[in-house]
Design a protein around this motif. Structure first.
Motif, PDB file in Angstrom:
ATOM      1  N   MET A  21       0.839  -1.184   0.000  1.00  0.00           N
ATOM      2  CA  MET A  21       0.000   0.000   0.000  1.00  0.00           C
ATOM      3  C   MET A  21       0.883   1.247   0.000  1.00  0.00           C
ATOM      4  O   MET A  21       2.099   1.167   0.188  1.00  0.00           O
ATOM      5  N   THR A  22       0.264   2.394  -0.227  1.00  0.00           N
ATOM      6  CA  THR A  22       0.981   3.670  -0.242  1.00  0.00           C
ATOM      7  C   THR A  22       0.392   4.589   0.811  1.00  0.00           C
ATOM      8  O   THR A  22      -0.820   4.803   0.836  1.00  0.00           O
ATOM      9  N   TYR A  23       1.242   5.128   1.672  1.00  0.00           N
ATOM     10  CA  TYR A  23       0.819   6.065   2.709  1.00  0.00           C
ATOM     11  C   TYR A  23       1.299   7.466   2.299  1.00  0.00           C
ATOM     12  O   TYR A  23       2.493   7.687   2.136  1.00  0.00           O
ATOM     13  N   ILE A  24       0.361   8.405   2.136  1.00  0.00           N
ATOM     14  CA  ILE A  24       0.695   9.773   1.744  1.00  0.00           C
ATOM     15  C   ILE A  24       0.418  10.698   2.911  1.00  0.00           C
ATOM     16  O   ILE A  24      -0.699  10.742   3.441  1.00  0.00           O
ATOM     17  N   LEU A  25       1.445  11.444   3.339  1.00  0.00           N
ATOM     18  CA  LEU A  25       1.308  12.378   4.455  1.00  0.00           C
ATOM     19  C   LEU A  25       1.283  13.808   3.912  1.00  0.00           C
ATOM     20  O   LEU A  25       2.240  14.245   3.276  1.00  0.00           O
ATOM     21  N   PHE A  26       0.216  14.522   4.159  1.00  0.00           N
ATOM     22  CA  PHE A  26       0.126  15.928   3.771  1.00  0.00           C
ATOM     23  C   PHE A  26       0.700  16.761   4.916  1.00  0.00           C
ATOM     24  O   PHE A  26       0.165  16.773   6.015  1.00  0.00           O
ATOM     25  N   TYR A  71       9.572   0.930   6.238  1.00  0.00           N
ATOM     26  CA  TYR A  71       9.017   1.210   4.914  1.00  0.00           C
ATOM     27  C   TYR A  71      10.067   0.900   3.855  1.00  0.00           C
ATOM     28  O   TYR A  71      11.244   1.244   4.013  1.00  0.00           O
ATOM     29  N   THR A  72       9.645   0.250   2.784  1.00  0.00           N
ATOM     30  CA  THR A  72      10.592  -0.173   1.764  1.00  0.00           C
ATOM     31  C   THR A  72      10.685   0.810   0.595  1.00  0.00           C
ATOM     32  O   THR A  72      11.483   0.615  -0.315  1.00  0.00           O
ATOM     33  N   TRP A  73       9.882   1.850   0.617  1.00  0.00           N
ATOM     34  CA  TRP A  73       9.999   2.972  -0.333  1.00  0.00           C
ATOM     35  C   TRP A  73       9.665   4.235   0.455  1.00  0.00           C
ATOM     36  O   TRP A  73       8.603   4.340   1.054  1.00  0.00           O
ATOM     37  N   VAL A  74      10.599   5.182   0.448  1.00  0.00           N
ATOM     38  CA  VAL A  74      10.393   6.424   1.196  1.00  0.00           C
ATOM     39  C   VAL A  74      10.772   7.591   0.295  1.00  0.00           C
ATOM     40  O   VAL A  74      11.884   7.635  -0.255  1.00  0.00           O
ATOM     41  N   GLY A  75       9.828   8.523   0.122  1.00  0.00           N
ATOM     42  CA  GLY A  75      10.086   9.670  -0.734  1.00  0.00           C
ATOM     43  C   GLY A  75       9.452  10.938  -0.189  1.00  0.00           C
ATOM     44  O   GLY A  75       8.662  10.910   0.754  1.00  0.00           O
ATOM     45  N   PRO A  96       6.462  -2.519  -5.133  1.00  0.00           N
ATOM     46  CA  PRO A  96       5.951  -3.779  -4.584  1.00  0.00           C
ATOM     47  C   PRO A  96       6.222  -3.905  -3.087  1.00  0.00           C
ATOM     48  O   PRO A  96       7.123  -4.602  -2.646  1.00  0.00           O
ATOM     49  N   GLY A  97       5.451  -3.226  -2.306  1.00  0.00           N
ATOM     50  CA  GLY A  97       5.624  -3.202  -0.859  1.00  0.00           C
ATOM     51  C   GLY A  97       5.024  -1.917  -0.322  1.00  0.00           C
ATOM     52  O   GLY A  97       4.240  -1.250  -1.004  1.00  0.00           O
ATOM     53  N   ILE A  98       5.387  -1.547   0.889  1.00  0.00           N
ATOM     54  CA  ILE A  98       4.786  -0.359   1.486  1.00  0.00           C
ATOM     55  C   ILE A  98       5.613   0.884   1.182  1.00  0.00           C
ATOM     56  O   ILE A  98       6.832   0.894   1.340  1.00  0.00           O
ATOM     57  N   ALA A  99       4.936   1.924   0.725  1.00  0.00           N
ATOM     58  CA  ALA A  99       5.590   3.175   0.345  1.00  0.00           C
ATOM     59  C   ALA A  99       5.079   4.308   1.221  1.00  0.00           C
ATOM     60  O   ALA A  99       3.900   4.355   1.575  1.00  0.00           O
ATOM     61  N   PHE A 100       5.992   5.222   1.535  1.00  0.00           N
ATOM     62  CA  PHE A 100       5.642   6.395   2.340  1.00  0.00           C
ATOM     63  C   PHE A 100       6.061   7.639   1.579  1.00  0.00           C
ATOM     64  O   PHE A 100       7.236   7.806   1.231  1.00  0.00           O
ATOM     65  N   ARG A 161      18.883  23.440   3.154  1.00  0.00           N
ATOM     66  CA  ARG A 161      18.755  22.413   2.116  1.00  0.00           C
ATOM     67  C   ARG A 161      17.661  21.424   2.515  1.00  0.00           C
ATOM     68  O   ARG A 161      17.768  20.758   3.544  1.00  0.00           O
ATOM     69  N   ILE A 162      16.624  21.352   1.691  1.00  0.00           N
ATOM     70  CA  ILE A 162      15.516  20.430   1.933  1.00  0.00           C
ATOM     71  C   ILE A 162      15.424  19.484   0.739  1.00  0.00           C
ATOM     72  O   ILE A 162      15.084  19.908  -0.369  1.00  0.00           O
ATOM     73  N   PRO A 163      15.726  18.205   0.939  1.00  0.00           N
ATOM     74  CA  PRO A 163      15.766  17.271  -0.182  1.00  0.00           C
ATOM     75  C   PRO A 163      14.384  16.783  -0.608  1.00  0.00           C
ATOM     76  O   PRO A 163      13.511  16.532   0.219  1.00  0.00           O
ATOM     77  N   LEU A 164      14.212  16.649  -1.914  1.00  0.00           N
ATOM     78  CA  LEU A 164      13.018  16.054  -2.511  1.00  0.00           C
ATOM     79  C   LEU A 164      13.437  14.867  -3.361  1.00  0.00           C
ATOM     80  O   LEU A 164      14.535  14.856  -3.920  1.00  0.00           O
ATOM     81  N   GLY A 165      12.580  13.883  -3.469  1.00  0.00           N
ATOM     82  CA  GLY A 165      12.872  12.726  -4.304  1.00  0.00           C
ATOM     83  C   GLY A 165      12.728  11.434  -3.531  1.00  0.00           C
ATOM     84  O   GLY A 165      11.999  11.358  -2.537  1.00  0.00           O
ATOM     85  N   ILE A 166      13.442  10.409  -3.961  1.00  0.00           N
ATOM     86  CA  ILE A 166      13.366   9.084  -3.348  1.00  0.00           C
ATOM     87  C   ILE A 166      14.556   8.898  -2.412  1.00  0.00           C
ATOM     88  O   ILE A 166      15.706   8.984  -2.835  1.00  0.00           O
ATOM     89  N   PHE A 167      14.267   8.664  -1.157  1.00  0.00           N
ATOM     90  CA  PHE A 167      15.313   8.442  -0.158  1.00  0.00           C
ATOM     91  C   PHE A 167      15.741   6.976  -0.130  1.00  0.00           C
ATOM     92  O   PHE A 167      16.913   6.672   0.055  1.00  0.00           O
ATOM     93  N   LEU A 168      14.775   6.076  -0.263  1.00  0.00           N
ATOM     94  CA  LEU A 168      15.065   4.644  -0.196  1.00  0.00           C
ATOM     95  C   LEU A 168      14.072   3.875  -1.046  1.00  0.00           C
ATOM     96  O   LEU A 168      12.875   4.169  -1.047  1.00  0.00           O
ATOM     97  N   GLN A 169      14.592   2.875  -1.757  1.00  0.00           N
ATOM     98  CA  GLN A 169      13.739   1.933  -2.489  1.00  0.00           C
ATOM     99  C   GLN A 169      14.338   0.548  -2.303  1.00  0.00           C
ATOM    100  O   GLN A 169      15.311   0.182  -2.954  1.00  0.00           O
ATOM    101  N   ASP A 170      13.748  -0.210  -1.398  1.00  0.00           N
ATOM    102  CA  ASP A 170      14.279  -1.515  -1.001  1.00  0.00           C
ATOM    103  C   ASP A 170      13.418  -2.616  -1.614  1.00  0.00           C
ATOM    104  O   ASP A 170      12.247  -2.770  -1.276  1.00  0.00           O
TER     105      ASP A 170
END
Length: 217
Positions: A21-26, A71-75, A96-100, A161-170
């Protein structure tokens, strides 16, 4: 607000299971619908429009929480960078796994600190800066740990400096349903939610007579 306060336990335990599933935090730092009180992501000492004094509590870092929870995908995206945010949403859902996905967004009414102009001067692209987020070799335990540490170090960046993008994709971690299928081979083809529990007359199909007999005094 709900995700990192009363709902924080849900974020943590969903990550532990690696659900698909995908968890989106506003994330805008305030409770906009209830007149701008500080949310868990507002930093200590910061004072928004509706606050008589600065925030007394320290903030929660949603990216660090997601990384620590498994979380196996963090962006992270930004609401005014529509092109990048759209791409991140697609990649998070396809993972394919949980994304944040942490979505930074200004609050034009109550938060006059992190404005559109402020973010515009601080944000930068992780991938353009050379950050490697991919974890794909399950046998490289030391290398994978190093990449998680790098993701956490990037997640701590804020201010100048505030990073945007993909931090981790496991891609090395098994998903929760895959682990269930190992123990119950027929689970994916016949999950409990699809099984009938009553006949056409509404009578339950489960025969409880043996259980009740064992409990009879």
């Amino acid at each position: 607000g709900d995700g990192l306060s009363i709902g924080a336990g849900h974020i943590v335990n969903a990550g532990r299971r690696n659900l698909d599933m995908t968890y989106i935090l506003f994330n805008n730092g305030v409770y906009g619908l209830t007149k701008g009180q500080a949310s868990p992501t507002l930093r200590q000492g910061e004072q928004t429009r509706s606050m008589p004094q600065g925030n007394m509590q320290t903030h929660l870092n949603p990216l660090l929480l997601a990384l620590a929870s498994g979380y196996t995908w963090v962006g992270r995206g930004y609401s005014y960078d529509v092109k990048l945010l759209t791409r991140l949403l697609v990649e998070a859902v396809r993972h394919p796994g949980i994304a944040f996905l942490d979505v930074l967004q200004p609050c034009p009414v109550y938060n006059k600190l992190q404005t559109r102009e402020w973010y515009g001067e601080q944000i930068y692209s992780l991938q353009a800066d050379g950050h490697d987020a991919d974890v794909s070799d399950a046998g490289d335990e030391e290398g994978n740990l190093k990449k998680r540490e790098q993701a956490m170090n990037r997640a701590r960046e804020w201010g100048d400096r505030i990073p945007l993008g993909i931090f981790l994709q496991d891609l090395t971690q098994p998903r929760f349903l895959e682990q269930i299928a190992v123990r119950q081979p027929g689970y994916l083809n016949n999950p409990p939610a699809s099984r009938p529990v009553a006949d056409d007359a509404g009578r339950p199909l489960a025969d409880m007579r043996q259980l009740f007999a064992e409990l009879e005094v």
